[in-house]
Design a protein around this motif. Structure first.
Motif, PDB file in Angstrom:
ATOM      1  N   LEU A 170       0.840  -1.201   0.000  1.00 34.81           N
ATOM      2  CA  LEU A 170       0.000   0.000   0.000  1.00 34.81           C
ATOM      3  C   LEU A 170       0.871   1.244   0.000  1.00 34.81           C
ATOM      4  CD1 LEU A 170      -2.733  -0.953   2.628  1.00 34.81           C
ATOM      5  CD2 LEU A 170      -2.942  -1.011   0.144  1.00 34.81           C
ATOM      6  N   TYR A 171       0.446   2.242  -0.745  1.00 37.70           N
ATOM      7  CA  TYR A 171       1.167   3.506  -0.771  1.00 37.70           C
ATOM      8  C   TYR A 171       0.905   4.320   0.495  1.00 37.70           C
ATOM      9  CZ  TYR A 171       1.738   2.580  -5.773  1.00 37.70           C
ATOM     10  OH  TYR A 171       2.062   2.013  -6.991  1.00 37.70           O
ATOM     11  N   ALA A 172      -0.316   4.255   1.034  1.00 39.13           N
ATOM     12  CA  ALA A 172      -0.700   5.068   2.184  1.00 39.13           C
ATOM     13  C   ALA A 172       0.111   4.694   3.416  1.00 39.13           C
ATOM     14  CB  ALA A 172      -2.191   4.892   2.474  1.00 39.13           C
ATOM     15  N   LYS A 173       0.436   5.722   4.207  1.00 40.57           N
ATOM     16  CA  LYS A 173       1.120   5.463   5.476  1.00 40.57           C
ATOM     17  C   LYS A 173       0.136   4.926   6.514  1.00 40.57           C
ATOM     18  CE  LYS A 173       4.946   8.738   4.990  1.00 40.57           C
ATOM     19  NZ  LYS A 173       5.671   9.877   5.615  1.00 40.57           N
ATOM     20  N   ALA A 174      -1.133   5.261   6.352  1.00 42.99           N
ATOM     21  CA  ALA A 174      -2.178   4.750   7.248  1.00 42.99           C
ATOM     22  C   ALA A 174      -3.401   4.406   6.415  1.00 42.99           C
ATOM     23  CB  ALA A 174      -2.536   5.776   8.315  1.00 42.99           C
ATOM     24  N   ALA A 175      -4.000   3.249   6.685  1.00 42.61           N
ATOM     25  CA  ALA A 175      -5.148   2.798   5.892  1.00 42.61           C
ATOM     26  C   ALA A 175      -6.058   1.925   6.733  1.00 42.61           C
ATOM     27  CB  ALA A 175      -4.676   2.018   4.664  1.00 42.61           C
ATOM     28  N   VAL A 176      -7.354   1.984   6.431  1.00 34.86           N
ATOM     29  CA  VAL A 176      -8.351   1.142   7.094  1.00 34.86           C
ATOM     30  C   VAL A 176      -9.392   0.714   6.079  1.00 34.86           C
ATOM     31  CG1 VAL A 176     -10.406   1.323   8.586  1.00 34.86           C
ATOM     32  CG2 VAL A 176      -8.164   1.831   9.522  1.00 34.86           C
ATOM     33  N   LEU A 177      -9.793  -0.549   6.170  1.00 28.88           N
ATOM     34  CA  LEU A 177     -10.974  -1.063   5.469  1.00 28.88           C
ATOM     35  C   LEU A 177     -11.982  -1.422   6.538  1.00 28.88           C
ATOM     36  CD1 LEU A 177     -12.502  -2.196   2.944  1.00 28.88           C
ATOM     37  CD2 LEU A 177     -11.370  -4.394   3.434  1.00 28.88           C
ATOM     38  N   MET A 178     -13.165  -0.829   6.482  1.00 28.03           N
ATOM     39  CA  MET A 178     -14.172  -1.014   7.535  1.00 28.03           C
ATOM     40  C   MET A 178     -15.456  -1.616   6.968  1.00 28.03           C
ATOM     41  SD  MET A 178     -15.877   1.851  10.101  1.00 28.03           S
ATOM     42  CE  MET A 178     -14.492   1.864  11.246  1.00 28.03           C
TER      43      MET A 178
END
Length: 414
Positions: free
Chosen positions: A46-54
């Motif tokens: 993932l490119y993002a430093k922070a990520a969530v799938l909810m």
């Protein structure tokens, strides 16, 4: 293409040097990878430093990468500004532009001090074009000052269940004060989006605004006309895309929060610090990857439909309880409360829910209807999904002298 790219880099460097927020103006779908994702994404992919799938229905986090790390979140802030406005004001109320609102940096509508607009129109400018001056005008209209509006934002975030968010500006421009810096987390941002599209009484109006492709309006005097175009390219990228909001500042990087409904499942993705110029498409690649992972790997279940073991909550013996005759074993039936939370939720296709019964197998009289005797717990691995309280259904009195005399008399009728 190269001339356009170089021009974009030059403009971006100049504007970010002044702390100005940028909205993406070029084709946001180019170079987005469309691969199928069937396995849990490696965090390094993932490119993002922070990520969530909810899971939007239950609020459960299905996947995270630094999901609880506090980070700047740029214009994704505006989803909170929008829902507060929808819940607190008439859409036809008149908004008068202040000096502060008119002085906001680009991206802006270009409103002038003293101009008047209908709140509804400014909400479209806020969410489609991400106009910073619209955000300030809306905030001042609702709360009087941006500082007082920030208190409304933080109170609403706490009400929603956010654990580490602090909002200072209604537009998401980077800011600091004595209490900290303007920030949220990917987990909190997902919760806010969930509230906007599912829980709020104004969820349908929020979806109507954020799904509009183009919107035209004028100021109340009719002297100036405006056209807004939706910059949420994700709406055209995947079937079932519901809503979303982009964001960018030099500190926050590219950010995004979006929602998608596929069949009976609704997913939310939140991304923070997902690249810097010239990597504006990174957020679309990450969003698609996480959404495809959710679609391919998760199924919906209803805890109410999982059959309980009737033997586990069969009538329970009540020692020394009054029955119909002396020497009779006395029992009471049990009452199982319904599932209160997470009735419907998503689990991976190869996972199964395990049920634990923690119930008293013997009671001592007296017992009263409604007395607590244990719980039924739904588990997914070590994660507790829900609990159901089990109580006594029938009151049973304790054997006493009067009862014994009465039952003895029944054995030897006159």
């Amino acid at each position: 293409m190269w001339k356009k790219l170089l021009a974009w880099i030059l403009v971006t460097v100049i504007l970010t040097g002044y702390g100005i927020q940028i909205v993406e103006a070029f084709d946001q779908k180019e170079n987005v990878r469309m691969e199928e994702v069937t396995e849990k994404p490696d965090q390094n992919s993932l490119y993002a430093k922070a990520a969530v799938l909810m899971d939007a229905d239950s609020g459960r986090i299905l996947y995270e990468k630094n999901g609880h790390q506090a980070m700047a979140n740029a214009s994704t802030t505006k989803i909170l500004t929008c829902i507060i406005a929808l819940e607190n004001c008439d859409l036809d109320s008149e908004v008068t532009v202040s000096t502060l609102a008119a002085s906001q940096p680009k991206v802006h509508l270009g409103m002038r001090e003293g101009q008047k607009f209908y709140l509804k129109d400014l909400l479209y400018g806020l969410m489609l074009e991400s106009y910073n001056d619209c955000a300030v005008a809306i905030a001042e209209h609702i709360a009087g000052t941006t500082g007082d509006f920030a208190k409304l934002m933080n109170d609403k975030a706490e009400e929603i269940g956010c654990e580490d968010s602090y909002f200072i500006t209604p537009n998401g421009l980077d800011a600091k004060n004595e209490n900290g810096f303007h920030h949220t987390t990917a987990a909190d941002l997902s919760l806010i989006m969930r509230y906007c599209i599912k829980t709020s009484e104004m969820a349908e109006q929020f979806l109507t605004i954020t799904r509009e492709g183009q919107y035209q309006f004028s100021d109340i005097d009719g002297k100036n006309s405006y056209t807004c175009c939706n910059h949420n390219a994700f709406l055209q990228m995947m079937d079932g895309a519901l809503s979303g909001k982009t964001g960018f500042t030099g500190n926050a990087g590219y950010c995004y929060v979006g929602a998608l409904k596929r069949d009976d499942r609704t997913f939310i993705v939140a991304l923070l610090a997902c690249g810097w110029p010239n990597n504006k498409t990174y957020k679309w690649a990450d969003t698609k990857k996480l959404m495809q992972y959710g679609i391919s790997r998760f199924r919906k279940i209803s805890l109410d439909e999982i059959e309980l073991d009737a033997g586990e909550y069969a009538p329970v013996q009540v020692v020394d309880g009054q029955g119909t005759k002396i020497g009779e074993e006395v029992t009471t039936e049990l009452e199982v409360a319904p599932v209160k939370e997470n009735v419907e939720l998503l689990i991976e296709k190869d996972q199964e829910v395990h049920i634990e019964y923690q119930l008293s197998r013997k009671l001592y009289a007296p017992v009263t209807e409604g007395d607590f005797i244990g719980e039924i717990t739904y588990l997914l691995g070590d994660e507790v999904l829900a609990k159901r309280v089990v109580t006594v259904k029938n009151t049973v009195k304790r054997i006493d002298f009067c009862w014994c005399v009465k039952k003895t008399a029944e054995l030897f009728p006159m």
